[in-house]
Design an enzyme around this catalytic site. Sequence first.
Site, mmCIF file in Angstrom:
data_model
loop_
_atom_site.group_PDB
_atom_site.id
_atom_site.type_symbol
_atom_site.label_atom_id
_atom_site.label_comp_id
_atom_site.label_asym_id
_atom_site.label_seq_id
_atom_site.Cartn_x
_atom_site.Cartn_y
_atom_site.Cartn_z
ATOM 1 N N GLY A 45 51.987 -100.803 82.330
ATOM 2 C CA GLY A 45 53.131 -101.254 83.103
ATOM 3 C C GLY A 45 53.037 -102.753 83.291
ATOM 4 O O GLY A 45 51.944 -103.331 83.227
ATOM 5 N N GLN A 71 54.783 -110.918 86.616
ATOM 6 C CA GLN A 71 53.559 -111.083 85.817
ATOM 7 C C GLN A 71 53.799 -111.905 84.558
ATOM 8 O O GLN A 71 52.834 -112.250 83.866
ATOM 9 C CB GLN A 71 52.976 -109.720 85.461
ATOM 10 C CG GLN A 71 52.450 -108.960 86.677
ATOM 11 C CD GLN A 71 51.804 -107.648 86.285
ATOM 12 O OE1 GLN A 71 52.486 -106.631 86.181
ATOM 13 N NE2 GLN A 71 50.499 -107.672 86.049
ATOM 14 N N LEU A 82 46.929 -106.237 84.697
ATOM 15 C CA LEU A 82 46.912 -107.282 83.679
ATOM 16 C C LEU A 82 46.799 -108.667 84.290
ATOM 17 O O LEU A 82 46.386 -109.610 83.608
ATOM 18 C CB LEU A 82 48.185 -107.184 82.819
ATOM 19 C CG LEU A 82 48.411 -105.844 82.119
ATOM 20 C CD1 LEU A 82 49.612 -105.931 81.190
ATOM 21 C CD2 LEU A 82 47.175 -105.379 81.365
ATOM 22 N N HIS A 137 51.946 -98.876 91.556
ATOM 23 C CA HIS A 137 51.331 -100.163 91.236
ATOM 24 C C HIS A 137 52.406 -101.206 90.906
ATOM 25 O O HIS A 137 52.382 -102.332 91.428
ATOM 26 C CB HIS A 137 50.387 -99.957 90.045
ATOM 27 C CG HIS A 137 49.688 -101.193 89.580
ATOM 28 N ND1 HIS A 137 48.330 -101.392 89.733
ATOM 29 C CD2 HIS A 137 50.136 -102.298 88.929
ATOM 30 C CE1 HIS A 137 47.989 -102.548 89.212
ATOM 31 N NE2 HIS A 137 49.073 -103.125 88.709
ATOM 32 N N GLU A 138 53.356 -100.831 90.037
ATOM 33 C CA GLU A 138 54.371 -101.801 89.611
ATOM 34 C C GLU A 138 55.353 -102.122 90.736
ATOM 35 O O GLU A 138 55.790 -103.275 90.874
ATOM 36 C CB GLU A 138 55.109 -101.285 88.372
ATOM 37 C CG GLU A 138 54.226 -101.042 87.163
ATOM 38 C CD GLU A 138 53.353 -102.228 86.795
ATOM 39 O OE1 GLU A 138 53.777 -103.383 87.016
ATOM 40 O OE2 GLU A 138 52.235 -102.009 86.304
#
Length: 220
Positions: free
Chosen positions: A81, A86, A133, A174-175
């Site tokens: 994801g 990001q 990430l 999370h996203e």
Amino acid sequence: MSVRQERSRSVDRRVRVQGHPVDAYPALPPEAERGSVRRVTVVGEEVLSRPCREVTEFGTPELSALIDDMFATMYVADGAGLAANQVGVDLRLFVYDCPDDEGIRHVGHLINAVLDLPDPGSRRLVDDFEGCLSVPGATMAVPRTDRAVARGLDKDGNPLVIEGTGYFARCLQHETDHLFGHTYLDRLSKRDRKDAVRQMEDCQQDVFAQRAIKAASLGR
């Protein structure tokens, strides 16, 4: 969010795209084929720590290109994801290509997402290792509910309801956290947060090198 190392998209037999089942789907999503790889922001950068802006214009070439670029960037970084902040864009948008615990692969994007979690009396918290990430090379155990529903819009402004269980539920949580200016580090104790940052400092150069190699192999 990072891909679980033991899982591979190439072995997935069942796929849901934007929440709908499909008979077949390529290992590399079409968006990633079209997109360009962007730099992934790293924890500590201001864009990751503030709430993202709502998307108000839909069906534009710019929005489609951003989604394509996010898919390409997620693929090169071995992600499950990726949120828009990001890649340095403070819009409430994330993309995903993530398996659940039943082996179903979920692929898509969600704009202006809000999260519905089970009632406290019916939810089950699961501790599982999670990576990001934007925290390259670090993984820590994070408690998340084992079920989640994310509601939002697609790139044309059509409503979407995406349901997740297991690891995919973790991905949705999370996203969505990213869209409100949070990383999984914010859910850790002070001691565990220091451990994660130490892991990142030790591993990030190797992670960056692997991303560069993968990007080069795709001609990006």
